[in-house]
Design a protein around this motif. Structure first.
Motif, mmCIF file in Angstrom:
data_model
loop_
_atom_site.group_PDB
_atom_site.id
_atom_site.type_symbol
_atom_site.label_atom_id
_atom_site.label_comp_id
_atom_site.label_asym_id
_atom_site.label_seq_id
_atom_site.Cartn_x
_atom_site.Cartn_y
_atom_site.Cartn_z
ATOM 1 N N ILE A 123 45.929 0.382 25.096
ATOM 2 C CA ILE A 123 46.581 -0.319 26.194
ATOM 3 C C ILE A 123 45.706 -1.468 26.709
ATOM 4 C CG2 ILE A 123 47.411 -0.049 28.580
ATOM 5 C CD1 ILE A 123 48.424 2.771 27.706
ATOM 6 N N THR B 60 47.242 -5.264 26.399
ATOM 7 C CA THR B 60 47.498 -6.070 27.596
ATOM 8 C C THR B 60 46.641 -7.333 27.644
ATOM 9 O OG1 THR B 60 45.906 -4.679 28.798
ATOM 10 C CG2 THR B 60 48.241 -4.139 29.060
ATOM 11 N N SER B 61 45.640 -7.433 26.769
ATOM 12 C CA SER B 61 44.724 -8.580 26.859
ATOM 13 C C SER B 61 44.645 -9.435 25.597
ATOM 14 C CB SER B 61 43.310 -8.095 27.216
ATOM 15 O OG SER B 61 42.808 -7.208 26.233
ATOM 16 N N TYR C 76 43.531 -10.321 34.033
ATOM 17 C CA TYR C 76 43.735 -9.212 34.970
ATOM 18 C C TYR C 76 43.543 -9.621 36.427
ATOM 19 C CZ TYR C 76 43.434 -6.321 30.757
ATOM 20 O OH TYR C 76 43.645 -5.762 29.524
ATOM 21 N N ARG D 134 48.291 -11.245 35.897
ATOM 22 C CA ARG D 134 48.216 -9.805 36.167
ATOM 23 C C ARG D 134 49.599 -9.181 36.108
ATOM 24 N NH1 ARG D 134 45.309 -9.830 40.804
ATOM 25 N NH2 ARG D 134 47.143 -9.758 42.124
ATOM 26 N N ALA E 20 50.411 -8.630 32.531
ATOM 27 C CA ALA E 20 49.613 -7.507 32.018
ATOM 28 C C ALA E 20 50.197 -6.179 32.500
ATOM 29 C CB ALA E 20 48.156 -7.638 32.462
ATOM 30 N N THR F 139 53.341 -5.161 30.469
ATOM 31 C CA THR F 139 52.907 -4.656 29.157
ATOM 32 C C THR F 139 52.286 -3.277 29.309
ATOM 33 O OG1 THR F 139 52.370 -6.949 28.606
ATOM 34 C CG2 THR F 139 51.597 -5.287 27.088
ATOM 35 N N PHE F 140 51.468 -3.117 30.330
ATOM 36 C CA PHE F 140 50.828 -1.834 30.635
ATOM 37 C C PHE F 140 51.894 -0.735 30.789
ATOM 38 C CE2 PHE F 140 49.548 1.260 33.852
ATOM 39 C CZ PHE F 140 48.260 1.625 33.481
ATOM 40 N N THR G 35 56.276 -6.833 25.505
ATOM 41 C CA THR G 35 55.185 -6.713 24.528
ATOM 42 C C THR G 35 55.556 -7.406 23.222
ATOM 43 O OG1 THR G 35 54.546 -4.587 25.490
ATOM 44 C CG2 THR G 35 53.728 -5.075 23.280
#
Length: 334
Positions: free
Chosen positions: A211, A215-216, A231, A237, A240, A243-244, A312
């Motif tokens: 994860i 996310t990055s 982040y 953010r 992110a 996606t998280f 994603t």
């Protein structure tokens, strides 16, 4: 692992491989490194230069591109990029003996994910990362100990590495047993100044890293953003976070127990500072991107449990376009 000096080999001498080799060499142990090309030349000429929280270090290692010359090892770390693994394995056969412990230090969903997992997909192959079954067929999975690496290292030149963050590695047997060889490995890495942990639930830790990567890494290729920006900046953010949440749904469907609270996760990511992800570093060097292991394999696992990941998937599409059309990378970059 016998009482005679351990035969330790690092196959793949990028930023992580060199960090691991240097930390192990600093314990006074002899370390072998399987490398090629410019990296091999640099290792043979200058050894490894590592700058980390403990200072500046310069170590010598035995480096070769001939696995027969290095011989059978007790402990073999595979520190190559995930896409290179299947082409590396045929060249390192002589390093692996009947009792060799093999530790793949790779990003993303590993090819061994369903081996010994015990769930309804036990024994399945992750097609995205092992499409022809070559890795599964070449490497005896009973030799493998899984690992999740939390090291943010950057390489400015072959065998020259710098990192500003603490080291942490978590190890686990694929069938979740707590074995003597697992504890031996953990103790060895701990002795090298790296926080090391053995776990009987390696896939939980794996999802944490998956994860973090998901996310990055892909968004960094599209934007050029650092972890601090991805982040920390409100709009980034937000992306992110979506996606998280998509990835957390998939992890839960595979019974992964994750104690990741989104706000804390974002704060921790931002606290890593102006770090360029490994995928962004690869992109800048014109190297292949690890999108299959870090992204596509997660989509494959999501599809098996009927969970859509639209955001994603979109970010991965953009990252893949950037990777396949590198002449666009100047646009919007500073």
């Amino acid at each position: 692992m016998s009482s005679s000096p351990l035969r330790i080999c690092i196959a793949g001498a990028g930023a992580i491989g060199c960090t691991l080799a240097a930390r192990l060499a600093l314990t006074g142990r002899a370390v072998n490194v399987f490398a090629r090309g410019r990296t091999l030349a640099a290792l043979q000429r200058n050894g490894i230069h590592l700058q980390d929280l403990k200072g500046r270090h310069h170590v010598q290692v035995t480096a070769s591109d001939n696995a027969e010359h290095l011989g059978e090892q007790d402990l073999l770390f595979l520190c190559t990029k995930a896409p290179s693994l299947s082409s590396l394995l045929p060249n390192i056969g002589p390093l692996i003996g009947p009792n060799t412990v093999v530790v793949p230090v790779i990003n993303g969903v590993p090819w061994w994910y369903f081996h010994g997992e015990g769930g309804r997909f036990d024994g399945d192959r992750v097609e995205t990362v092992d499409p022809d079954g070559r890795i599964t067929d070449t490497l005896d999975l009973h030799k493998v100990i899984g690992c999740v690496v939390f090291i943010t290292a950057q390489s400015s030149a072959p065998a020259v590495v710098k990192t500003h963050n603490p080291y942490r590695i978590i190890f686990g047997e694929l069938d979740n047993q707590l074995t003597p060889r697992l504890e031996n490995l953990r103790a060895l890495i701990e002795s090298a100044g790296i926080e090391a942990q053995g776990t009987d639930r390696i896939r939980d830790q794996l999802w944490t890293k998956i994860i973090a990567n998901l996310t990055s890494n892909p968004v960094s290729v599209v934007t050029g953003a650092t972890l601090e920006q991805i982040y920390g900046l409100p709009d980034m953010r937000e992306l992110a976070l979506v996606t998280f949440n998509e990835a957390m749904q998939v992890a839960s469907a595979y019974d992964a127990k994750l104690s990741m609270e989104p706000t804390t996760f974002m704060q921790f990511g931002a606290s890593m500072g102006p770090v360029r992800t490994s995928m962004l570093q690869d992109f800048d060097k014109g190297l292949p991107l690890e999108l299959a292991a870090i992204g596509d394999a997660v989509l494959e696992l999501a599809a098996k449990v009927n969970i859509p990941m639209p955001i994603t998937r979109s970010v991965l599409t953009l990252a893949r376009f950037c990777g396949e059309h590198p002449h666009h990378k100047e646009h919007g970059r500073h």
